[in-house]
Design an enzyme around this catalytic site. Sequence first.
Site, mmCIF file in Angstrom:
data_model
loop_
_atom_site.group_PDB
_atom_site.id
_atom_site.type_symbol
_atom_site.label_atom_id
_atom_site.label_comp_id
_atom_site.label_asym_id
_atom_site.label_seq_id
_atom_site.Cartn_x
_atom_site.Cartn_y
_atom_site.Cartn_z
ATOM 1 N N THR A 70 0.835 -1.200 0.000
ATOM 2 C CA THR A 70 0.000 0.000 0.000
ATOM 3 C C THR A 70 0.873 1.255 0.000
ATOM 4 O O THR A 70 0.647 2.184 -0.775
ATOM 5 C CB THR A 70 -0.929 -0.007 1.238
ATOM 6 O OG1 THR A 70 -1.764 -1.161 1.147
ATOM 7 C CG2 THR A 70 -1.783 1.243 1.313
ATOM 8 N N ASN A 148 -5.243 -9.299 -8.215
ATOM 9 C CA ASN A 148 -5.373 -10.021 -6.948
ATOM 10 C C ASN A 148 -6.639 -10.865 -6.863
ATOM 11 O O ASN A 148 -6.697 -11.839 -6.126
ATOM 12 C CB ASN A 148 -5.323 -9.043 -5.774
ATOM 13 C CG ASN A 148 -6.202 -7.830 -5.979
ATOM 14 O OD1 ASN A 148 -6.032 -7.098 -6.955
ATOM 15 N ND2 ASN A 148 -7.139 -7.612 -5.090
ATOM 16 N N GLN A 176 0.999 -9.113 -6.291
ATOM 17 C CA GLN A 176 0.516 -10.495 -6.412
ATOM 18 C C GLN A 176 1.390 -11.335 -7.334
ATOM 19 O O GLN A 176 1.429 -12.557 -7.194
ATOM 20 C CB GLN A 176 -0.933 -10.510 -6.914
ATOM 21 C CG GLN A 176 -1.947 -10.006 -5.915
ATOM 22 C CD GLN A 176 -2.094 -10.892 -4.689
ATOM 23 O OE1 GLN A 176 -1.677 -12.053 -4.665
ATOM 24 N NE2 GLN A 176 -2.673 -10.343 -3.632
ATOM 25 N N THR A 234 13.250 5.073 10.863
ATOM 26 C CA THR A 234 14.172 3.959 11.136
ATOM 27 C C THR A 234 13.622 2.694 10.495
ATOM 28 O O THR A 234 12.444 2.387 10.628
ATOM 29 C CB THR A 234 14.331 3.770 12.661
ATOM 30 O OG1 THR A 234 14.821 5.004 13.189
ATOM 31 C CG2 THR A 234 15.301 2.646 12.994
ATOM 32 N N CYS A 322 -10.137 -6.785 2.503
ATOM 33 C CA CYS A 322 -10.224 -5.330 2.635
ATOM 34 C C CYS A 322 -10.655 -4.994 4.052
ATOM 35 O O CYS A 322 -11.512 -5.669 4.621
ATOM 36 C CB CYS A 322 -11.229 -4.825 1.606
ATOM 37 S SG CYS A 322 -11.796 -3.174 1.901
#
Length: 381
Positions: A70, A148, A176, A234, A322
């Site tokens: 994402t 997907n 995917q 980091t 989702c």
Amino acid sequence: MIYLDHNATTPVDARVLEAMLPWLRTGWGNPSSVHTLGRRARAALEQAREQVAALVGAHPSQVIFTSGGTEANNMALKGVAARLPARAPLAASAVEHASVQQPLLALARSGHPVAEIGVSPQGQIERDALEEALRGGARLVSVMWANNETGIIHDIPRVAEHVREAGAFLHTDAVQACGKLALDFAASGAHLMSLSAHKLNGPKGVGALLWDKSVDMEPLLHGGGQEKGLRGGTENLASIIGFGVAAELAQSELAQRAQHALTLRRRLEQGLAQRVGEAVIFGAGAERLPNTVFLALPGIEGESLLLELDRQGLAVSSGAACGSGYSEPSHVLRAMGVDIELAHCAVRISLGAGNTAGDVDALIDALQAQAACMQRMASAW
Ligand code: PLP
């Protein structure tokens, strides 16, 4: 529980976990620290970068670690758009994952016209629609490598040829495809490619954006200059190391994993053809990921079928995993022109390394029983 939802996520490989643990227990240094603990962490981080790069035919310097697919998608789209002229047109296929569609919606709200590139009934990019978007001045195009939900594979090198000819940039969401198909970033012609570790037996919350340095890109996260100044924060050291090992394993076992999945997928599809004649497989004639079957039993709502299968110990999905647990019909199927009623019946089966022929047979038995039950109800009416 028979797990048949590997496009949602995969179990962490025991070898990946083993490789990660020392970096949580004792090797927890900050890769930016100059002392020994920091330098050790840095060396391990750079090794993971090499492993991820090797899986997809990229140079290690092209790998930017992110918090997952994402973020990689957001970074590619928002980061590049930020350096394009205001209101520069953008384009994406109609079947993209929400993590591409939503940043594009946000960019549309900020003034970038976004063209949608339609797909054929077999889920393939419509060449005319792509060319129209490019003629319309699209400067950045996003087309996923493999879908997907349906598993349908797009011909990215071909798309890249058109996009490059028009002088635009191509981003491909390969979340995917990675670990299931042999990918070559350099040869693909794409300028940017998104990956995610948890789809290839690595940990969640880590991914990468592969980046052709000719593309000017604004960071999404400004911070301490990590990841060549493109992604502050980091680094998630242990998870990145897990990603590296998962990538190395995926590379060495790719052919064997793909063959295993394809054998099971064929068994499933043949079993359905013989025993559940009414089953519809979406994109059946298209080139698809070896592990994915998106199907419907007409008349049985996908969500109900999913819950019934779950009750019987079979974990499948009704489409994209989702956060909102939505029950809208799949936008992917709608873009392929599938009737809305049938689209509501879709369930996705996605196979993985741990699945066996017995798992597939149990699924076929359960689907056959559901279809028979449906028929009995229909004839009782
Ligand atoms: N892109 C595709 C095609 C996906 O299937 C997914 C996850 O389902 C993502 C992006 C998002 O990846 P992540 O879960 O790592 O954020």
